[in-house]
Write a protein that holds these residues in place. Structure first.
Motif, PDB file in Angstrom:
ATOM      1  N   LEU A 173     -63.409  14.401  30.102  1.00 24.84           N
ATOM      2  CA  LEU A 173     -62.280  13.480  30.127  1.00 24.84           C
ATOM      3  C   LEU A 173     -61.521  13.516  28.810  1.00 24.84           C
ATOM      4  O   LEU A 173     -60.293  13.507  28.785  1.00 24.84           O
ATOM      5  N   ASP A 174     -62.242  13.562  27.699  1.00 24.62           N
ATOM      6  CA  ASP A 174     -61.583  13.632  26.387  1.00 24.62           C
ATOM      7  C   ASP A 174     -60.802  14.923  26.260  1.00 24.62           C
ATOM      8  O   ASP A 174     -59.676  14.946  25.756  1.00 24.62           O
ATOM      9  N   TYR A 175     -61.394  16.018  26.735  1.00 22.13           N
ATOM     10  CA  TYR A 175     -60.706  17.311  26.621  1.00 22.13           C
ATOM     11  C   TYR A 175     -59.434  17.337  27.459  1.00 22.13           C
ATOM     12  O   TYR A 175     -58.375  17.777  27.020  1.00 22.13           O
ATOM     13  N   VAL A 176     -59.526  16.822  28.705  1.00 21.70           N
ATOM     14  CA  VAL A 176     -58.349  16.792  29.565  1.00 21.70           C
ATOM     15  C   VAL A 176     -57.279  15.893  28.969  1.00 21.70           C
ATOM     16  O   VAL A 176     -56.083  16.186  29.006  1.00 21.70           O
ATOM     17  N   GLY A 177     -57.707  14.743  28.398  1.00 18.64           N
ATOM     18  CA  GLY A 177     -56.734  13.846  27.784  1.00 18.64           C
ATOM     19  C   GLY A 177     -56.016  14.495  26.623  1.00 18.64           C
ATOM     20  O   GLY A 177     -54.804  14.381  26.489  1.00 18.64           O
ATOM     21  N   ASN A 178     -56.761  15.201  25.785  1.00 18.75           N
ATOM     22  CA  ASN A 178     -56.134  15.879  24.650  1.00 18.75           C
ATOM     23  C   ASN A 178     -55.194  16.976  25.128  1.00 18.75           C
ATOM     24  O   ASN A 178     -54.089  17.141  24.597  1.00 18.75           O
ATOM     25  N   MET A 179     -55.641  17.739  26.141  1.00 22.08           N
ATOM     26  CA  MET A 179     -54.799  18.814  26.658  1.00 22.08           C
ATOM     27  C   MET A 179     -53.526  18.248  27.270  1.00 22.08           C
ATOM     28  O   MET A 179     -52.432  18.748  27.061  1.00 22.08           O
ATOM     29  N   ALA A 180     -53.654  17.145  28.042  1.00 24.56           N
ATOM     30  CA  ALA A 180     -52.481  16.531  28.657  1.00 24.56           C
ATOM     31  C   ALA A 180     -51.514  16.007  27.607  1.00 24.56           C
ATOM     32  O   ALA A 180     -50.301  16.156  27.725  1.00 24.56           O
ATOM     33  N   SER A 181     -52.062  15.367  26.568  1.00 26.03           N
ATOM     34  CA  SER A 181     -51.206  14.837  25.506  1.00 26.03           C
ATOM     35  C   SER A 181     -50.444  15.957  24.813  1.00 26.03           C
ATOM     36  O   SER A 181     -49.253  15.840  24.547  1.00 26.03           O
ATOM     37  N   SER A 182     -51.147  17.076  24.523  1.00 29.88           N
ATOM     38  CA  SER A 182     -50.480  18.199  23.868  1.00 29.88           C
ATOM     39  C   SER A 182     -49.388  18.784  24.753  1.00 29.88           C
ATOM     40  O   SER A 182     -48.286  19.067  24.294  1.00 29.88           O
ATOM     41  N   ASP A 183     -49.676  18.970  26.056  1.00 32.49           N
ATOM     42  CA  ASP A 183     -48.671  19.515  26.971  1.00 32.49           C
ATOM     43  C   ASP A 183     -47.475  18.580  27.091  1.00 32.49           C
ATOM     44  O   ASP A 183     -46.329  19.021  27.182  1.00 32.49           O
ATOM     45  N   VAL A 184     -47.706  17.276  27.120  1.00 37.02           N
ATOM     46  CA  VAL A 184     -46.604  16.319  27.218  1.00 37.02           C
ATOM     47  C   VAL A 184     -45.695  16.419  25.996  1.00 37.02           C
ATOM     48  O   VAL A 184     -44.470  16.425  26.111  1.00 37.02           O
ATOM     49  N   ILE A 196     -41.783  17.458  26.074  1.00 37.92           N
ATOM     50  CA  ILE A 196     -40.752  16.585  25.506  1.00 37.92           C
ATOM     51  C   ILE A 196     -39.920  17.335  24.470  1.00 37.92           C
ATOM     52  O   ILE A 196     -38.685  17.237  24.431  1.00 37.92           O
ATOM     53  N   CYS A 197     -40.614  18.089  23.623  1.00 36.54           N
ATOM     54  CA  CYS A 197     -39.916  18.861  22.583  1.00 36.54           C
ATOM     55  C   CYS A 197     -38.981  19.886  23.212  1.00 36.54           C
ATOM     56  O   CYS A 197     -37.838  20.048  22.772  1.00 36.54           O
ATOM     57  N   GLU A 198     -39.418  20.584  24.264  1.00 33.78           N
ATOM     58  CA  GLU A 198     -38.570  21.563  24.930  1.00 33.78           C
ATOM     59  C   GLU A 198     -37.365  20.902  25.597  1.00 33.78           C
ATOM     60  O   GLU A 198     -36.253  21.438  25.574  1.00 33.78           O
ATOM     61  N   SER A 247     -53.523  32.667  24.052  1.00 34.29           N
ATOM     62  CA  SER A 247     -52.473  32.931  25.036  1.00 34.29           C
ATOM     63  C   SER A 247     -51.402  31.844  24.991  1.00 34.29           C
ATOM     64  O   SER A 247     -50.196  32.131  25.013  1.00 34.29           O
ATOM     65  N   ASP A 248     -51.840  30.552  24.917  1.00 31.89           N
ATOM     66  CA  ASP A 248     -50.871  29.465  24.814  1.00 31.89           C
ATOM     67  C   ASP A 248     -50.072  29.560  23.518  1.00 31.89           C
ATOM     68  O   ASP A 248     -48.861  29.298  23.483  1.00 31.89           O
ATOM     69  N   LYS A 249     -50.761  29.933  22.448  1.00 30.02           N
ATOM     70  CA  LYS A 249     -50.096  30.058  21.149  1.00 30.02           C
ATOM     71  C   LYS A 249     -49.007  31.126  21.190  1.00 30.02           C
ATOM     72  O   LYS A 249     -47.878  30.896  20.760  1.00 30.02           O
ATOM     73  N   GLN A 250     -49.341  32.307  21.745  1.00 27.40           N
ATOM     74  CA  GLN A 250     -48.361  33.379  21.796  1.00 27.40           C
ATOM     75  C   GLN A 250     -47.201  33.033  22.716  1.00 27.40           C
ATOM     76  O   GLN A 250     -46.044  33.384  22.436  1.00 27.40           O
ATOM     77  N   ALA A 251     -47.482  32.327  23.823  1.00 31.27           N
ATOM     78  CA  ALA A 251     -46.415  31.944  24.742  1.00 31.27           C
ATOM     79  C   ALA A 251     -45.427  30.988  24.061  1.00 31.27           C
ATOM     80  O   ALA A 251     -44.208  31.141  24.188  1.00 31.27           O
TER      81      ALA A 251
END
Length: 262
Positions: free
Chosen positions: A29-40, A44-46, A105-109
Motif C-alpha cells: 500500500l505504501d509503495y502504490v501510494g508513493n507511485m501514485a503520488s509521483s505519477d500525479v 500535473i507538471c505536464e 525506463s521511467d527515468k529515460q522516458a
C-alpha cells in the motif's frame, strides 16, 4: 478518471491477496501510494507545461498580428517573457522528477519528454523573435506611411511628441537587448546539450566495452569448464584402466601361486 480506476483496481487486487500475503500488505500500500503520488505530480507538471505552451503560442500570434502602438507590443512581449519563465521552471521541475525516478525506463522516458519540451520551447522562442521582427517592421512601415501622408501629417506631428518617440526608442532598444540575451541563453543551452550528449555517448561506449570484456571472460570460463570436464573423464578412464590392470596382475599372481600346473 482512468488513472483513479487503475489505482482502485490495484487496491482491489491487494485486498483479494490479503489472506495469502498479510505480511506485505502495508508495504504494498505504501509503495502504490508513493507511485501514485509521483505519477500525479508528473501529470500535473505536464499539464501545466502544455498550458504555458498554448499560452505562448497564442501570445506569439497576438505579437505577429500587432499593428501598434509600440506600447501594446511591449506589453505583449512582457506577457510572453512571463510565460516563458513559468514554462522553463516547470520543465526544470519535470527534469528533476525524471532524475528522481527509481526505474531506469521511467527515468529515460521522462528525460525524453523533457528534451522534447525544451526543443518545443526553443521553437517557440524562434517564432517569437520572427513575430517581433515582423510586427516591428509592420509598425515602422505604418509610421512611415503616416509620416509621408500629407493629409494626416499635422495630426501625426501633434501626437508624436518627444516623450512618445523616446518611449518608442527605449522600447525597441529593450526588446533588441532582450532578444540578444535570449539568443545568448539559447547558445549556452545548446552547448550544454551538446556536452550532455557527448558525455552520454562516452558512457554508452564504456558500457559496450565492459560488456565485450565480460563476454570474453564468460567464453574463457566456458572453455576452461569444458576442458576440465574432458580431463575429469580422461582421469576416470585412466583410473579404471589402472584398476583393471591391477586386478589382472593380482589374478595372475594368484593363479601362479595356487595353480602352478595350469
Amino acid at each position: 478518471m482512468l488513472y483513479i480506476k487503475y489505482i482502485k483496481s490495484h487496491f482491489h487486487v491487494l485486498a483479494q491477496t490479503r489472506s495469502i500475503l498479510p505480511a506485505f500488505r502495508s508495504l504494498d500500500l505504501d509503495y502504490v501510494g508513493n507511485m501514485a503520488s509521483s505519477d500525479v505530480h508528473v501529470r500535473i507538471c505536464e499539464q501545466e507545461i502544455l498550458k504555458y505552451d498554448l499560452e505562448i503560442k497564442a501570445l506569439i500570434q497576438d505579437v505577429s498580428e500587432c499593428t501598434g502602438p509600440q506600447s501594446s507590443l511591449t506589453e505583449l512581449n512582457a506577457e510572453v517573457k512571463k510565460s516563458f519563465h513559468n514554462l522553463r521552471l516547470r520543465i526544470q521541475d519535470l527534469e528533476q522528477m525524471a532524475l528522481e525516478q527509481d526505474k531506469e525506463s521511467d527515468k529515460q522516458a521522462l528525460i525524453s519528454q523533457v528534451e522534447g519540451h525544451k526543443k518545443q520551447m526553443l521553437s517557440n522562442q524562434t517564432a517569437w523573435r520572427k513575430a517581433n521582427l515582423a510586427s516591428k517592421l509592420s509598425i515602422d512601415s505604418m509610421e512611415k506611411q503616416a509620416l509621408l501622408s500629407g493629409a494626416d501629417s499635422a495630426v501625426r506631428q501633434r501626437k508624436m511628441t518627444k516623450e512618445a518617440l523616446a518611449q518608442t526608442t527605449s522600447g525597441i532598444t529593450e526588446n533588441l537587448m532582450s532578444i540578444s540575451r535570449m539568443m545568448a541563453q539559447q547558445v549556452h543551452q545548446s552547448d550544454e546539450t551538446m556536452t550532455s550528449l557527448a558525455t552520454s555517448s562516452r558512457t554508452v561506449q564504456e558500457t559496450n566495452e565492459e560488456f565485450k570484456t565480460m563476454t570474453g571472460t564468460i567464453q574463457l570460463g566456458r572453455k576452461l569448464i569444458t576442458k576440465y570436464n574432458r580431463r575429469e573423464l580422461t582421469d576416470k578412464l585412466l583410473i579404471f584402466l589402472a584398476l583393471a590392470l591391477f586386478l589382472a596382475t593380482v589374478l595372475y599372481i594368484l593363479k601362479k601361486r595356487l595353480f602352478p600346473f595350469l
